[in-house]
Design a protein around this motif. Structure first.
Motif, mmCIF file in Angstrom:
data_model
loop_
_atom_site.group_PDB
_atom_site.id
_atom_site.type_symbol
_atom_site.label_atom_id
_atom_site.label_comp_id
_atom_site.label_asym_id
_atom_site.label_seq_id
_atom_site.Cartn_x
_atom_site.Cartn_y
_atom_site.Cartn_z
ATOM 1 N N THR A 66 1.021 -1.297 0.265
ATOM 2 C CA THR A 66 -0.001 -0.125 0.259
ATOM 3 C C THR A 66 0.379 1.455 -0.346
ATOM 4 O O THR A 66 0.628 1.713 -0.527
ATOM 5 C CB THR A 66 -0.611 -0.117 0.903
ATOM 6 N N LEU A 69 1.906 1.599 -3.193
ATOM 7 C CA LEU A 69 1.803 2.512 -3.893
ATOM 8 C C LEU A 69 1.238 3.931 -3.380
ATOM 9 O O LEU A 69 1.101 4.515 -4.654
ATOM 10 C CB LEU A 69 -0.063 1.272 -4.078
ATOM 11 N N GLY A 70 1.219 4.327 -2.676
ATOM 12 C CA GLY A 70 1.282 5.661 -2.385
ATOM 13 C C GLY A 70 1.885 6.396 -2.635
ATOM 14 O O GLY A 70 1.902 7.262 -3.224
ATOM 15 N N THR A 71 3.700 5.990 -3.081
ATOM 16 C CA THR A 71 4.660 6.904 -3.133
ATOM 17 C C THR A 71 4.376 6.938 -4.716
ATOM 18 O O THR A 71 4.881 7.785 -5.438
ATOM 19 C CB THR A 71 6.139 6.716 -2.538
ATOM 20 N N PHE A 72 3.792 5.877 -5.134
ATOM 21 C CA PHE A 72 4.352 6.083 -6.346
ATOM 22 C C PHE A 72 3.197 7.476 -6.970
ATOM 23 O O PHE A 72 2.439 7.537 -8.226
ATOM 24 C CB PHE A 72 3.269 4.860 -7.245
ATOM 25 N N LEU A 73 1.318 7.216 -6.131
ATOM 26 C CA LEU A 73 0.708 8.037 -6.685
ATOM 27 C C LEU A 73 0.829 9.312 -6.295
ATOM 28 O O LEU A 73 0.903 10.991 -7.037
ATOM 29 C CB LEU A 73 -0.803 8.117 -5.219
ATOM 30 N N LEU A 74 1.959 9.551 -5.365
ATOM 31 C CA LEU A 74 2.359 10.823 -4.794
ATOM 32 C C LEU A 74 3.574 11.459 -5.812
ATOM 33 O O LEU A 74 2.957 12.424 -6.636
ATOM 34 C CB LEU A 74 3.143 10.700 -3.507
ATOM 35 N N VAL A 76 3.354 10.264 -8.756
ATOM 36 C CA VAL A 76 2.444 11.057 -10.374
ATOM 37 C C VAL A 76 2.004 12.200 -10.256
ATOM 38 O O VAL A 76 2.275 13.341 -11.393
ATOM 39 C CB VAL A 76 1.194 9.778 -10.602
ATOM 40 N N ILE A 77 1.660 12.033 -9.473
ATOM 41 C CA ILE A 77 0.907 13.967 -9.022
ATOM 42 C C ILE A 77 2.008 14.928 -9.045
ATOM 43 O O ILE A 77 2.160 15.892 -9.799
ATOM 44 C CB ILE A 77 0.209 14.002 -7.471
ATOM 45 N N SER A 117 10.691 11.089 -2.221
ATOM 46 C CA SER A 117 9.365 9.948 -3.105
ATOM 47 C C SER A 117 9.514 9.102 -3.665
ATOM 48 O O SER A 117 9.269 7.958 -3.175
ATOM 49 C CB SER A 117 7.958 10.683 -3.009
ATOM 50 N N VAL A 224 0.881 1.479 -14.225
ATOM 51 C CA VAL A 224 0.029 1.674 -13.720
ATOM 52 C C VAL A 224 -0.350 0.245 -14.045
ATOM 53 O O VAL A 224 -1.076 -0.425 -13.510
ATOM 54 C CB VAL A 224 -0.712 3.009 -14.603
ATOM 55 N N VAL B 55 -1.363 5.811 4.323
ATOM 56 C CA VAL B 55 -0.515 6.743 2.644
ATOM 57 C C VAL B 55 -0.727 8.055 3.129
ATOM 58 O O VAL B 55 0.524 8.313 3.494
ATOM 59 C CB VAL B 55 -1.735 6.831 1.230
#
Ligand code: HEM
Lengths: 268, 234
Positions: A66, A69-74, A76-77, A117, A224, B55
């Motif tokens: 999880t 995944l959190g770092t990946f989303l951060l 991307v943003i 990140s 993704v 998160v």
């Protein structure tokens, strides 16, 4: 008082025709509605509707997947925001780093967040892999999801590595020079690979452009895609692996035999 | 196809707790289900809330780090000025350390390829799925294999002066020896724990040890000309 008013407004909104037309699951807190919230949503439906309570404990997974995944989303943003200020050309790329630092408001913070990140994601992906290994969760029938995981690890490393060149400073240039020289050592086709990777014989403006395209388009798309497969497989393989709830099997054949004869569960 | 008389079908009664389950029991198998019934909760909201919470904590930590520590930025890229040492990103420093001892085909191509292949095939070999301690079954054979592998690997590393990789190997081998000469009844929880570890555990732990040691050495203890330096005396 205020809060109640807001809550009732939210209720009204969720009861509206518009809302219902968008979210298929409808309103309500029943188990059925909560299942539908997952199952009737194109993004969430790759997750199972139910999970074993035990696997939500921190010590089960340490939430490392999880967090990855959190770092990946951060990333991307922050990455998209950085793209508004960055030109993949020489020497403008380096000037953009300076601008981020001294001109763009919060530019330095943005770059810091993206960089730290990125390091965190590599570290977390490794940690997640070892955690999965040590709790034995690679065992059949999850073997292919382990392979998907290895692909994700490689994509993560490549993402970090291609990003490393983009600031176009000494650190970037020489790290990529050292790394890309290794590809020349591949027997027979080494120099071809090296040329293909850099768009030349040396790390230069062509290499920067190639790394930029890989870093911002191709590798994120690959990530993704494989993350989606990874999550979908978790559901299809019967949720997270729990020791004891599944019999310890000695061999892969045993696991398969168990699956075929023991219980045929009609999944929804 | 099996005819309808070849199996019986049963339906799970507790439809409130779990989705409707149908079980088909064919004639030739016995109807025992070994897995225990687990308590389950809804993904929404139970799992997703926890995921969001953890998160958020991660984001807070990274934001704090980003407020206090700046990303490095050196002078503009200059192909004519080679820094000494020129280091790869930290996660490749283990491989760069190997590059110091072996030719690029070995350190840069063969070792990484072997690593990836080794990782991929882990779940496909029964030896990695067996759960029992490595020296508990087939003790004599496994002990022989262990000695041959440990000694030849150590000699190999010693021969090429790869002491950085030799030390973790010897440490791992020492712990394996403890496991080999202890039993399920040995005193001490740690010893009994080592005894129960399967062979895949030992290989992975050795790999983890090497990874950590080599990466740390490359990051902190290597200076000009890849010589030893102390990080606090730069
Ligand atoms: C971008 C990288 C990755 C992301 C975002 C990711 C995400 C996740 C998440 C959220 C889970 C759920 C449980 C948990 O947190 O442990 C999971 C499970 C799993 N991951 Fe990953 N993962 C990644 C990389 C990897 C790698 C490198 C491996 C191994 C080589 C791997 C193998 C697995 C396996 C086998 C499971 C299933 C565990 C089980 O059934 O109990 N993943 N992954």
């Amino acid at each position: 008082m205020q809060l109640q008013k807001q809550a009732s407004r939210l209720d009204k909104l969720m009861a509206s025709r518009l809302w219902k037309s968008i979210f298929r699951s409808g309103r309500g807190a029943s188990t059925l509605h909560r299942s539908m919230a997952i199952q009737q949503n194109v993004f969430l439906h790759i997750l199972p509707t139910k999970v074993r309570r035990r696997m939500l404990n921190f010590d089960a997974t340490w939430y490392l997947g999880t967090l990855t995944l959190g770092t990946f989303l951060l990333l991307v943003i922050t990455g998209i925001l950085l793209m508004f200020y960055y030109h993949p050309s020489v020497p403008q790329a380096y000037a953009d780093m300076k601008d981020l630092r001294y001109v763009v408001s919060s530019g330095l913070f943005l770059r810091n967040l993206h960089r730290w990140s990125a390091h965190a994601m590599v570290l977390l992906a490794f940690a997640h892999m070892f955690r999965v290994f040590y709790r034995g969760a690679y065992r059949p029938p999850r073997e292919f999801n382990w392979v998907v995981g290895v692909i994700l690890l490689l994509v993560t490393l490549l993402l970090s590595y291609t990003g490393y060149l983009l600031p176009w400073d000494q650190l970037a240039f020489w790290a990529i020079t050292v790394g890309s020289n290794i590809s020349s050592a591949v027997p027979v086709v080494g120099h071809k690979i090296h040329f293909l990777l850099l768009g030349g014989n040396l790390v230069n403006a062509n290499a920067l452009l190639r790394f930029y395209v890989l870093h911002t388009v191709i590798l994120p798309l690959a990530a993704v895609l494989f993350i989606a497969v990874h999550f979908w497989r978790i559901r299809k393989d019967g949720g997270l692996y729990v020791q004891q709830s599944e019999p310890a099997r000695e061999t892969a054949e045993e696991a398969r035999a168990d699956e075929n004869t023991q219980q045929v569960v009609v999944k929804q | 196809m099996t005819g309808p008389s070849d199996y019986i079908a049963g339906v799970s009664s507790d439809a409130r707790k779990a989705p409707r389950r149908v079980v088909f029991v064919t004639r030739r198998t016995s109807a025992h289900v070994r897995s225990v019934d687990e308590e389950q909760v809804q993904t929404w909201p139970e799992a997703l809330f926890r995921a969001a919470l953890i998160v958020e904590m991660l984001v807070i930590a990274l934001v704090l780090i980003s407020l206090f520590f700046n990303a490095p930025l050196e002078g503009i890229a200059n192909p004519t000025v080679t820094p000494n040492p020129a280091k790869a990103p930290w996660y490749f420093l283990g491989l760069q350390e190997m590059l110091h001892y072996f030719p690029p085909v070995v350190a840069g191509v063969m070792i990484p390829t072997l690593l990836v292949v080794a990782l991929v095939v882990i779940p496909y070999f029964n030896i990695n799925i067996r759960p029992d301690g490595v020296f508990l079954k087939h003790r004599r054979r496994n002990l022989t294999v262990f000695y041959v592998v440990a000694v030849s690997l150590s000699l190999f590393l010693w021969f090429f002066d790869v002491y950085v990789a030799l030390v973790p190997t010897l440490v791992a081998a020492a712990f394996m020896l403890i496991a080999a000469y202890s039993g399920p009844q040995s005193p001490g929880r740690f010893r009994r724990y080592l005894v129960s570890r399967p062979v895949s555990w030992w290989i992975m732990t050795w790999f983890l040890l090497e990874l950590v040691v080599l990466t740390m050495v490359g990051t902190f203890f290597r200076g000009p000309g890849w010589s030893w330096v102390l990080p606090w005396r730069s």
